[in-house]
Motif scaffolding. Structure first.
Motif, PDB file in Angstrom:
ATOM      1  N   GLY A  76     -34.306   3.862  -0.762  1.00  0.00           N
ATOM      2  CA  GLY A  76     -35.738   3.218  -0.725  1.00  0.00           C
ATOM      3  C   GLY A  76     -35.808   2.766  -2.280  1.00  0.00           C
ATOM      4  N   ASN A  77     -35.287   3.146  -3.321  1.00  0.00           N
ATOM      5  CA  ASN A  77     -35.598   2.569  -4.632  1.00  0.00           C
ATOM      6  C   ASN A  77     -34.223   2.640  -5.337  1.00  0.00           C
ATOM      7  OD1 ASN A  77     -35.688   4.539  -6.892  1.00  0.00           O
ATOM      8  ND2 ASN A  77     -37.203   5.563  -5.623  1.00  0.00           N
ATOM      9  N   LEU A  78     -34.522   1.292  -6.071  1.00  0.00           N
ATOM     10  CA  LEU A  78     -33.221   1.058  -6.530  1.00  0.00           C
ATOM     11  C   LEU A  78     -32.916   1.824  -7.787  1.00  0.00           C
ATOM     12  CD1 LEU A  78     -33.147  -3.213  -6.343  1.00  0.00           C
ATOM     13  CD2 LEU A  78     -32.133  -1.210  -4.736  1.00  0.00           C
ATOM     14  N   GLU A  79     -33.974   2.464  -8.433  1.00  0.00           N
ATOM     15  CA  GLU A  79     -33.711   3.219  -9.974  1.00  0.00           C
ATOM     16  C   GLU A  79     -32.781   4.515  -9.417  1.00  0.00           C
ATOM     17  OE1 GLU A  79     -36.914   5.216 -12.445  1.00  0.00           O
ATOM     18  OE2 GLU A  79     -37.566   3.114 -11.665  1.00  0.00           O
ATOM     19  N   VAL A  84     -27.825   7.879  -9.172  1.00  0.00           N
ATOM     20  CA  VAL A  84     -26.885   8.513  -8.388  1.00  0.00           C
ATOM     21  C   VAL A  84     -25.675   7.788  -8.733  1.00  0.00           C
ATOM     22  CG1 VAL A  84     -25.980   9.052  -6.085  1.00  0.00           C
ATOM     23  CG2 VAL A  84     -28.294   9.287  -6.659  1.00  0.00           C
ATOM     24  N   GLY A  85     -25.463   6.473  -8.705  1.00  0.00           N
ATOM     25  CA  GLY A  85     -24.435   5.886  -8.889  1.00  0.00           C
ATOM     26  C   GLY A  85     -23.464   5.963 -10.128  1.00  0.00           C
ATOM     27  N   SER A  86     -24.577   6.163 -11.317  1.00  0.00           N
ATOM     28  CA  SER A  86     -24.017   6.148 -12.650  1.00  0.00           C
ATOM     29  C   SER A  86     -23.577   7.461 -12.729  1.00  0.00           C
ATOM     30  CB  SER A  86     -25.081   5.648 -13.664  1.00  0.00           C
ATOM     31  OG  SER A  86     -26.168   6.473 -13.336  1.00  0.00           O
ATOM     32  N   LYS A  87     -24.051   8.565 -12.317  1.00  0.00           N
ATOM     33  CA  LYS A  87     -23.772   9.907 -12.332  1.00  0.00           C
ATOM     34  C   LYS A  87     -22.407  10.198 -11.760  1.00  0.00           C
ATOM     35  CE  LYS A  87     -28.039  12.597 -12.971  1.00  0.00           C
ATOM     36  NZ  LYS A  87     -29.141  11.960 -12.610  1.00  0.00           N
ATOM     37  N   GLN A 157     -14.439  -3.550  -0.921  1.00  0.00           N
ATOM     38  CA  GLN A 157     -15.467  -4.943  -0.582  1.00  0.00           C
ATOM     39  C   GLN A 157     -16.645  -4.486   0.517  1.00  0.00           C
ATOM     40  OE1 GLN A 157     -12.815  -8.175   0.627  1.00  0.00           O
ATOM     41  NE2 GLN A 157     -12.042  -8.500  -1.465  1.00  0.00           N
ATOM     42  N   ILE A 158     -15.910  -3.556   1.263  1.00  0.00           N
ATOM     43  CA  ILE A 158     -16.926  -3.100   2.377  1.00  0.00           C
ATOM     44  C   ILE A 158     -18.118  -2.353   1.646  1.00  0.00           C
ATOM     45  CG2 ILE A 158     -17.182  -1.492   4.195  1.00  0.00           C
ATOM     46  CD1 ILE A 158     -14.231  -2.268   4.972  1.00  0.00           C
ATOM     47  N   ILE A 159     -17.761  -1.429   0.631  1.00  0.00           N
ATOM     48  CA  ILE A 159     -18.824  -0.658   0.006  1.00  0.00           C
ATOM     49  C   ILE A 159     -19.959  -1.739  -0.862  1.00  0.00           C
ATOM     50  CG2 ILE A 159     -19.083   1.028  -2.025  1.00  0.00           C
ATOM     51  CD1 ILE A 159     -16.433   2.201  -1.185  1.00  0.00           C
ATOM     52  N   PHE A 160     -18.979  -2.467  -1.388  1.00  0.00           N
ATOM     53  CA  PHE A 160     -20.178  -3.506  -2.107  1.00  0.00           C
ATOM     54  C   PHE A 160     -21.012  -4.327  -1.209  1.00  0.00           C
ATOM     55  CE2 PHE A 160     -20.973  -7.634  -4.041  1.00  0.00           C
ATOM     56  CZ  PHE A 160     -21.207  -7.054  -5.655  1.00  0.00           C
ATOM     57  N   PHE A 161     -20.456  -4.574  -0.049  1.00  0.00           N
ATOM     58  CA  PHE A 161     -21.344  -5.508   0.809  1.00  0.00           C
ATOM     59  C   PHE A 161     -22.400  -4.575   1.527  1.00  0.00           C
ATOM     60  CE2 PHE A 161     -21.753  -7.409   5.312  1.00  0.00           C
ATOM     61  CZ  PHE A 161     -22.598  -8.710   4.555  1.00  0.00           C
ATOM     62  N   ALA A 162     -21.957  -3.333   1.951  1.00  0.00           N
ATOM     63  CA  ALA A 162     -22.803  -2.581   2.654  1.00  0.00           C
ATOM     64  C   ALA A 162     -23.934  -2.089   1.604  1.00  0.00           C
ATOM     65  CB  ALA A 162     -21.998  -1.211   2.919  1.00  0.00           C
ATOM     66  N   ILE A 163     -23.732  -1.906   0.200  1.00  0.00           N
ATOM     67  CA  ILE A 163     -24.765  -1.698  -0.803  1.00  0.00           C
ATOM     68  C   ILE A 163     -25.659  -2.923  -0.781  1.00  0.00           C
ATOM     69  CG2 ILE A 163     -25.166  -1.390  -3.217  1.00  0.00           C
ATOM     70  CD1 ILE A 163     -22.765   0.192  -3.444  1.00  0.00           C
ATOM     71  N   GLY A 168     -30.752  -5.116   0.563  1.00  0.00           N
ATOM     72  CA  GLY A 168     -31.697  -6.109   1.176  1.00  0.00           C
ATOM     73  C   GLY A 168     -32.720  -5.595   1.954  1.00  0.00           C
ATOM     74  N   ILE A 169     -32.319  -4.564   2.656  1.00  0.00           N
ATOM     75  CA  ILE A 169     -33.283  -3.992   3.824  1.00  0.00           C
ATOM     76  C   ILE A 169     -34.376  -3.068   2.860  1.00  0.00           C
ATOM     77  CG2 ILE A 169     -33.686  -2.087   5.262  1.00  0.00           C
ATOM     78  CD1 ILE A 169     -30.564  -2.447   6.181  1.00  0.00           C
TER      79      ILE A 169
END
Ligand code: ASP
Length: 418
Positions: A76-79, A84-87, A157-163, A168-169
């Motif tokens: 729900g929020n990009l922050e 999570v991603g950086s950790k 590529q799939i992970i990138f596109f899904a993110i 977008g959602i």
């Protein structure tokens, strides 16, 4: 109740593994051209194992795409996504570099090559790695045609596109995003149900895969490389039991035995399939039983199955020392540091499929001037090492995922302890 059910399934898989090893060794000792060997082993057991792997594989692309897009949309929020991603990326890189370092340390301590007779080994054809520049590797993460990426099963590529879809959602108005979110939720439920069904076949699948693997090995080759094999397994077990337990204790203060119990079915699939990708659907299920929210596990485990390969880094570290000693190449301290860094990169670039790690090894060998042909010496037993290193690869993903969920205060303790 749920936990008991999982455990009995885990026991069945473990039993199938042991039984498969025994059956495989029996087949290996049968005379050639024997009916049982040709027909039962090739036409029935191998076919059954491959059918099981294909069944799991058929779920990978839909599961990864839908669950990551939904996961990102639900965060729900990009922050939070950034946090999570950086950790998780820091944990993945850190554990891989550590794994390569302990491999080099133990290999230097116990020289895996002594008592090694080069004549005893059948060298096999060496497959040259497809070389790519760093810039190309980074550029390749962005899909030019996402449908093609889905069709080819290109995980990054799939992970990138899904993110991107998930972002977008998140960014559009709620009344516009609600219908697509509902569809993704339904698709996700269907995927998970199917994985659940396929997993009921796991004991059979694991038995068939392991029987075939053990039946395919000559005893001679195992014997002549036994020191190398034992050392690699020793370091893999060290990473799995000691390193991860200490990390788990420091960052979560939780009981690692509970983790092991719930991880057991994943280990069975990883060992028998030698593929992080094939283990992914089961790993996501197990993480959910451990109390990790799906929006975190689907994202971090999918990423981990593609970029986090602690077991592969261990194999690469030990093989470098092993081959350096055979070819009498002196490794300086700078060489060792180079090996740790490139083994980490090579592990990141290794696909989560059987045998991928040994191909990436050529990148590390070239850097320290060890003949790439040396790979041929270890190829013969790579399937046995692949099984163990894939368990460590997948275990690393799961350990880091639980830790990050805990650090984000998103871990459900009641579920973890159940
Ligand atoms: N088979 C490993 C995996 O899927 C990769 C490797 O070959 O090291 O995790």
């Amino acid at each position: 109740m749920e936990a008991n059910k999982n455990f009995s399934q885990a026991k069945k898989i473990l039993f199938a593994l042991v039984l498969g090893c025994i059956a495989g060794l029996v087949f290996n000792n049968l005379p050639d051209n024997y009916f049982l060997k040709d027909f039962v082993l090739e036409k029935i057991i191998n076919l059954a194992g491959q059918m099981f792997v294909n069944l799991i594989k058929s779920m990978i692309v839909p599961l990864v795409f839908v669950s990551i897009a939904l996961g990102v949309a639900s965060i729900g929020n990009l922050e939070k996504l950034g946090s999570v991603g950086s950790k998780i990326v820091c944990f993945y890189l850190g554990t891989t570099a550590f794994a390569a370092s302990i491999a080099l340390f133990f290999a230097k301590l116990i020289n895996p090559a002594s008592k090694f007779y080069i004549n005893n080994i059948y060298t096999q054809q060496v497959v040259e790695m497809h070389k790519k520049s760093m810039a190309q590797i980074i550029l390749d993460i962005i899909p030019v045609n996402p449908i093609e990426s889905l069709a080819k099963g290109d995980m990054l590529q799939i992970i990138f596109f899904a993110i991107l879809i998930g972002i977008g959602i998140t960014l559009i108005d709620q009344d516009k995003s609600a219908p697509i979110k509902k569809i993704f939720e339904s698709l996700n439920e269907i995927n998970l149900k199917l994985v659940n069904l396929i997993m009921k076949l796991a004991p059979l699948g694991v038995f068939a895969l392991i029987t075939y693997t053990f039946a395919s090995f000559g005893r001679d080759i195992i014997f002549s490389l036994s020191r190398f094999l034992l050392l690699t397994y020793f370091v893999l077990i060290f990473q799995a039991l000691i390193t991860y337990s200490i990390m788990f204790k420091i960052f979560t203060r939780l009981d690692i035995k509970k983790f092991w119990k719930k991880f057991l079915p994943v280990a069975g699939i990883a060992f028998s399939s030698s593929s992080s990708n094939a283990s992914l659907p089961v790993a996501i299920e197990a993480a959910s039983n451990m109390g990790v929210p799906r929006e975190i596990s689907s994202f971090s485990l999918s990423l981990g199955s593609t970029i986090n390969m602690n077991g592969t880094a261990i194999m690469q570290g030990i093989t470098v020392v092993f081959l350096a000693s055979i070819y009498q190449v002196d490794l300086s301290l700078i060489d060792i540091i180079k090996v740790v860094l490139t083994a980490t990169l090579a592990a990141v670039g290794t696909a989560g499929v059987p045998g991928a790690g040994v191909l990436m090894l050529s990148m590390v060998l070239k850097l320290v001037s060890i003949p790439v042909e040396g790979i041929g010496l270890v190829l013969g037993i790579d399937r046995i090492i692949d099984a163990g290193r894939t368990v460590v690869n997948v275990m690393g993903d799961s350990v880091c995922t639980v830790i990050v969920a805990k650090l984000e205060n998103d871990l459900d303790y009641e579920k973890f302890n159940s």
